[in-house]
Motif scaffolding. Sequence first.
Motif, short mmCIF file in Angstrom:
data_model
loop_
_atom_site.label_atom_id
_atom_site.label_comp_id
_atom_site.label_asym_id
_atom_site.label_seq_id
_atom_site.Cartn_x
_atom_site.Cartn_y
_atom_site.Cartn_z
N MET A 43 0.83 -1.21 0.00
CA MET A 43 0.00 0.00 0.00
C MET A 43 0.86 1.26 0.00
N LEU A 44 1.95 1.21 0.80
CA LEU A 44 2.83 2.37 0.85
C LEU A 44 3.44 2.65 -0.52
N LEU A 45 3.87 1.58 -1.23
CA LEU A 45 4.46 1.79 -2.54
C LEU A 45 3.45 2.38 -3.51
N ALA A 46 2.23 1.91 -3.44
CA ALA A 46 1.19 2.45 -4.32
C ALA A 46 0.96 3.92 -4.02
N SER A 47 0.92 4.25 -2.73
CA SER A 47 0.72 5.64 -2.35
C SER A 47 1.92 6.48 -2.76
N THR A 48 3.11 5.87 -2.64
CA THR A 48 4.33 6.58 -2.99
C THR A 48 4.34 6.98 -4.46
N ARG A 49 3.90 6.07 -5.32
CA ARG A 49 3.90 6.38 -6.74
C ARG A 49 2.86 7.45 -7.08
N ALA A 50 1.78 7.48 -6.31
CA ALA A 50 0.66 8.34 -6.69
C ALA A 50 0.64 9.67 -5.98
N ALA A 51 1.44 9.85 -4.90
CA ALA A 51 1.20 10.99 -4.04
C ALA A 51 2.38 11.92 -3.87
N CYS A 52 3.17 12.18 -4.90
CA CYS A 52 4.28 13.13 -4.82
C CYS A 52 3.73 14.50 -4.47
N SER A 53 4.19 15.03 -3.34
CA SER A 53 3.62 16.28 -2.85
C SER A 53 4.26 17.49 -3.49
N SER A 54 3.43 18.51 -3.75
CA SER A 54 3.96 19.77 -4.29
C SER A 54 4.84 20.47 -3.28
N ALA A 55 4.71 20.09 -2.00
CA ALA A 55 5.55 20.71 -0.97
C ALA A 55 7.02 20.45 -1.24
N GLY A 56 7.34 19.25 -1.75
CA GLY A 56 8.73 18.94 -2.05
C GLY A 56 9.28 19.84 -3.13
N THR A 116 9.71 -2.16 3.06
CA THR A 116 8.89 -1.75 1.92
C THR A 116 9.67 -0.80 1.01
N LEU A 117 10.37 0.14 1.63
CA LEU A 117 11.12 1.13 0.85
C LEU A 117 12.24 0.47 0.04
N LYS A 118 12.82 -0.59 0.58
CA LYS A 118 13.90 -1.28 -0.13
C LYS A 118 13.42 -1.92 -1.43
N GLN A 119 12.11 -2.09 -1.55
CA GLN A 119 11.56 -2.67 -2.77
C GLN A 119 11.35 -1.62 -3.87
N SER A 120 11.50 -0.33 -3.51
CA SER A 120 11.28 0.73 -4.50
C SER A 120 12.42 0.74 -5.52
N GLN A 121 12.14 1.27 -6.70
CA GLN A 121 13.15 1.33 -7.75
C GLN A 121 14.34 2.18 -7.33
N ALA A 122 14.07 3.29 -6.64
CA ALA A 122 15.15 4.19 -6.21
C ALA A 122 16.10 3.47 -5.27
N ALA A 123 15.56 2.69 -4.32
CA ALA A 123 16.40 1.98 -3.37
C ALA A 123 17.21 0.88 -4.04
N GLN A 124 16.60 0.22 -5.01
CA GLN A 124 17.29 -0.88 -5.70
C GLN A 124 18.45 -0.38 -6.55
N LYS A 125 18.37 0.87 -6.96
CA LYS A 125 19.47 1.44 -7.76
C LYS A 125 20.63 1.91 -6.87
N ALA A 126 20.32 2.15 -5.59
CA ALA A 126 21.33 2.68 -4.67
C ALA A 126 22.22 1.56 -4.13
N LYS A 127 23.45 1.92 -3.77
CA LYS A 127 24.37 0.95 -3.19
C LYS A 127 24.03 0.70 -1.72
N SER A 128 23.48 1.72 -1.07
CA SER A 128 23.10 1.56 0.33
C SER A 128 21.89 2.43 0.63
N LEU A 129 21.12 2.03 1.63
CA LEU A 129 19.90 2.75 2.01
C LEU A 129 19.99 3.10 3.49
N LYS A 130 19.78 4.39 3.78
CA LYS A 130 19.79 4.85 5.17
C LYS A 130 18.43 5.46 5.47
N VAL A 131 17.77 4.99 6.52
CA VAL A 131 16.45 5.50 6.89
C VAL A 131 16.55 6.27 8.20
#
Length: 212
Positions: free
Chosen positions: A1-14, A157-172
Amino acid sequence: MLLASTRAACSSAGFARRAASTIALKYSNAVFSAALAKSPQVLNKVQTELNTISTSIKEVPELNTFVSNPTLSAADRTSGLSAIYSRAEGAGAKKEPVTDITKNLFAVLSENGRLGETQGVIEGFNELVAEYKGELTVTITSAAPLPKDAQTRLEATLKQSQAAQKAKSLKVENKVNPAVLGGIVVDFGDKTIDLSVASRVNKLNSLLQQSV
């Protein structure tokens, strides 16, 4: 669910935050390029210096006041810069001279009346270094500290995202901001995913105002 929301909900605040830091990013890019042109070792040293300065500004009221006051005299700016360099040198046996790159950065910021951009410059620099090293930092902002099991599930969940898979390491990282009221705001790379209660309240208020 988080991944689905992540793809759909990029905030204009960013996008608004990034637009506001355009000036800072110009300095970030300049100091990153200058340091990397020397060597990866110099890049690491400059990063250590800048992070030390960033922490000092947050912890020492006098330094915070210094970078926030654009009306200081030339003499006061020189004195303030010396205090910043002294912090960056470290203490005790580990004390080392500050690199010319760091000194040049703050000299230019001071001359251009942009010392107020210091924290933004350092944040932008760190993002460039992380990208260069293949690191991805994900910041999860919540109204209260996340329980460990919840953060662990989010990390998985975040590690399954495309951005995380492209990275060498993930820090949360988990940051606390009561203003979000509930839910979370996820920042990674150049994206912001706003799943907070505050965002929903703002959207509701906007809709109510439009219907009046």
